[in-house]
Design a protein around this motif. Sequence first.
Motif, PDB file in Angstrom:
ATOM      1  N   SER A  17       6.515  13.212   2.361  1.00  0.00           N
ATOM      2  CA  SER A  17       6.226  11.775   2.416  1.00  0.00           C
ATOM      3  C   SER A  17       6.971  11.108   3.566  1.00  0.00           C
ATOM      4  CB  SER A  17       6.610  11.116   1.087  1.00  0.00           C
ATOM      5  OG  SER A  17       5.941  11.721   0.008  1.00  0.00           O
ATOM      6  N   ILE A  23       0.835  -1.209   0.000  1.00  0.00           N
ATOM      7  CA  ILE A  23       0.000   0.000   0.000  1.00  0.00           C
ATOM      8  C   ILE A  23       0.865   1.252   0.000  1.00  0.00           C
ATOM      9  CG2 ILE A  23      -1.653   1.329   1.374  1.00  0.00           C
ATOM     10  CD1 ILE A  23      -2.862  -1.380   2.228  1.00  0.00           C
ATOM     11  N   ALA A  24       1.934   1.245   0.809  1.00  0.00           N
ATOM     12  CA  ALA A  24       2.819   2.412   0.871  1.00  0.00           C
ATOM     13  C   ALA A  24       3.521   2.649  -0.459  1.00  0.00           C
ATOM     14  CB  ALA A  24       3.847   2.222   1.980  1.00  0.00           C
ATOM     15  N   LEU A  70       0.993   4.317  -2.619  1.00  0.00           N
ATOM     16  CA  LEU A  70       0.678   5.633  -2.063  1.00  0.00           C
ATOM     17  C   LEU A  70       1.795   6.628  -2.331  1.00  0.00           C
ATOM     18  CD1 LEU A  70      -1.424   7.169  -0.361  1.00  0.00           C
ATOM     19  CD2 LEU A  70      -0.178   6.453   1.679  1.00  0.00           C
ATOM     20  N   CYS A  71       3.040   6.202  -2.089  1.00  0.00           N
ATOM     21  CA  CYS A  71       4.186   7.092  -2.330  1.00  0.00           C
ATOM     22  C   CYS A  71       4.403   7.353  -3.813  1.00  0.00           C
ATOM     23  CB  CYS A  71       5.454   6.495  -1.727  1.00  0.00           C
ATOM     24  SG  CYS A  71       5.535   6.581   0.056  1.00  0.00           S
ATOM     25  N   TYR A 117       0.877   9.059  -5.419  1.00  0.00           N
ATOM     26  CA  TYR A 117       0.163  10.204  -4.821  1.00  0.00           C
ATOM     27  C   TYR A 117       1.053  11.129  -3.999  1.00  0.00           C
ATOM     28  CZ  TYR A 117      -3.266  12.912  -2.215  1.00  0.00           C
ATOM     29  OH  TYR A 117      -3.975  13.946  -1.658  1.00  0.00           O
ATOM     30  N   LEU A 118       1.676  10.608  -2.944  1.00  0.00           N
ATOM     31  CA  LEU A 118       2.375  11.484  -2.005  1.00  0.00           C
ATOM     32  C   LEU A 118       3.573  12.204  -2.643  1.00  0.00           C
ATOM     33  CD1 LEU A 118       2.375   9.413   1.322  1.00  0.00           C
ATOM     34  CD2 LEU A 118       1.073  11.492   0.816  1.00  0.00           C
TER      35      LEU A 118
END
Length: 202
Positions: free
Chosen positions: A173, A155-156, A159-160, A163-164
Amino acid sequence: MLHKNKLYTISFVEGASVMAAEICGAKLLAPFFGSSLYVWSAVMAITLGGLASGYFFGGQLSKKENKIQSLLYVLFAAVCCLCLMPFMTTVFLLSASHLSLIPAVIISVLFLLFPTMLCMGATSPLIISILTQNASQSGENSGRIYAVSTVGGIIATFLCGFYLIPNFGVQFSVIVFAVLLSLACLFLIFKKIYLKTFINLV
């Protein structure tokens, strides 16, 4: 003992933070060394080396009586290492100006990622040891903790990567995952305070 869900949450956050640190670390190196195969090979190899060392270190710590306190210290050290990552540019500059590409990349990645991965790797054996009350539970607990940690990492990564970092940058981040690890520390601190209060009342 800590509630299982809290330990699973800590494991999830740790796994997420590992992948976030790896991706952010590579991005921090890019302005100095680019995003070449050398950089990514060094990042992945040293990430694995740090985790392997952490697993061994955590296994040794799990022999101690106060495992929750050991886990708290390891998580706190991981938070400190994560927070320091964006400020490691001096090391990169010194390496880049005095060494050829490959040694400069390896040394920079060692300073940047190895301590963080060492601390994070040590958390899983400690959590497994806290969860395991008898030998028959060891395999099941190990499988669950590593599965939860890996899901956090997946997930990270998305996400990174999607998006982040594109929207908020690398430093933001890193701070996000440092905050999440800090909250995991608070789980343990509150548990420690609760236990001391209970013992005093008894």
